[in-house]
Design a protein around this motif. Sequence first.
Motif, short mmCIF file in Angstrom:
data_model
loop_
_atom_site.label_atom_id
_atom_site.label_comp_id
_atom_site.label_asym_id
_atom_site.label_seq_id
_atom_site.Cartn_x
_atom_site.Cartn_y
_atom_site.Cartn_z
N ALA A 108 60.40 -18.33 -60.69
CA ALA A 108 59.97 -17.05 -60.11
C ALA A 108 58.46 -16.88 -60.26
O ALA A 108 57.78 -16.44 -59.32
CB ALA A 108 60.71 -15.89 -60.77
N ALA A 109 57.93 -17.25 -61.42
CA ALA A 109 56.48 -17.16 -61.63
C ALA A 109 55.74 -18.10 -60.69
O ALA A 109 54.69 -17.76 -60.14
CB ALA A 109 56.14 -17.46 -63.08
N LEU A 110 56.27 -19.29 -60.52
CA LEU A 110 55.66 -20.27 -59.62
C LEU A 110 55.67 -19.77 -58.17
O LEU A 110 54.68 -19.88 -57.46
CB LEU A 110 56.39 -21.61 -59.71
CG LEU A 110 55.87 -22.74 -58.83
CD1 LEU A 110 54.42 -23.08 -59.21
CD2 LEU A 110 56.76 -23.96 -58.96
N ASP A 111 56.80 -19.20 -57.76
CA ASP A 111 56.88 -18.63 -56.41
C ASP A 111 55.87 -17.51 -56.22
O ASP A 111 55.22 -17.41 -55.19
CB ASP A 111 58.29 -18.11 -56.12
CG ASP A 111 59.31 -19.24 -55.99
OD1 ASP A 111 58.89 -20.40 -55.80
OD2 ASP A 111 60.52 -18.95 -56.09
N GLY A 112 55.72 -16.68 -57.24
CA GLY A 112 54.74 -15.59 -57.19
C GLY A 112 53.32 -16.11 -57.11
O GLY A 112 52.49 -15.60 -56.33
N ALA A 113 53.02 -17.15 -57.88
CA ALA A 113 51.68 -17.74 -57.85
C ALA A 113 51.40 -18.38 -56.50
O ALA A 113 50.28 -18.28 -55.97
CB ALA A 113 51.53 -18.76 -58.97
N ALA A 114 52.38 -19.05 -55.93
CA ALA A 114 52.21 -19.68 -54.61
C ALA A 114 51.97 -18.62 -53.54
O ALA A 114 51.10 -18.79 -52.67
CB ALA A 114 53.43 -20.53 -54.26
N ALA A 115 52.70 -17.51 -53.61
CA ALA A 115 52.51 -16.43 -52.64
C ALA A 115 51.12 -15.82 -52.78
O ALA A 115 50.44 -15.54 -51.79
CB ALA A 115 53.58 -15.36 -52.82
N ALA A 116 50.67 -15.62 -54.03
CA ALA A 116 49.33 -15.07 -54.26
C ALA A 116 48.26 -16.02 -53.74
O ALA A 116 47.26 -15.59 -53.14
CB ALA A 116 49.12 -14.80 -55.75
#
Length: 155
Positions: A108-116
């Motif tokens: 989830a953190a990785l997905d959030g970082a990729a989106a940012a």
Amino acid sequence: MDATGRRRQSSYSAYELTEETPVYVISVAAQLSGLHPQTLRQYDRLGLVSPDRTAGRGRRYSARDIELLRTVQQLSQNEGINLAGIKRIIELENQVAALQSRVAEMEAALDGAAAAMQQREAAVHASYRRDLVPYQEVQQTSALVVWRPKRQQSD
């Protein structure tokens, strides 16, 4: 956290019953699990199933505890695993569950970082000056271009 790998909460909502809510006294838990109350006490001493305690130190079992008691009984009687082995199995299952939870958090953190990162990249692209023309690489060919300067005419 207790030996079963779950977080113990000191207060429970009177109206919110979950599978982790401690509601069964030892006699009811023994009936529901098909075990003798003394067996439940032994499992508690060994750390196999650790029920919550009341203010008077009485044991209170949850639905999850009952399920775990049934699992311990099944492993012991049907599979022939000793109690030390069962304790290790429970510990490893709890460790796997904790690691799976951690992996989900990290994904989830990785997905959030990729989106940012995609948002930042889009913002950079949006800030480009529009009067600039992007450079396009010219294909090289083997053609020969001859250039001759114009001769100046004399007056």
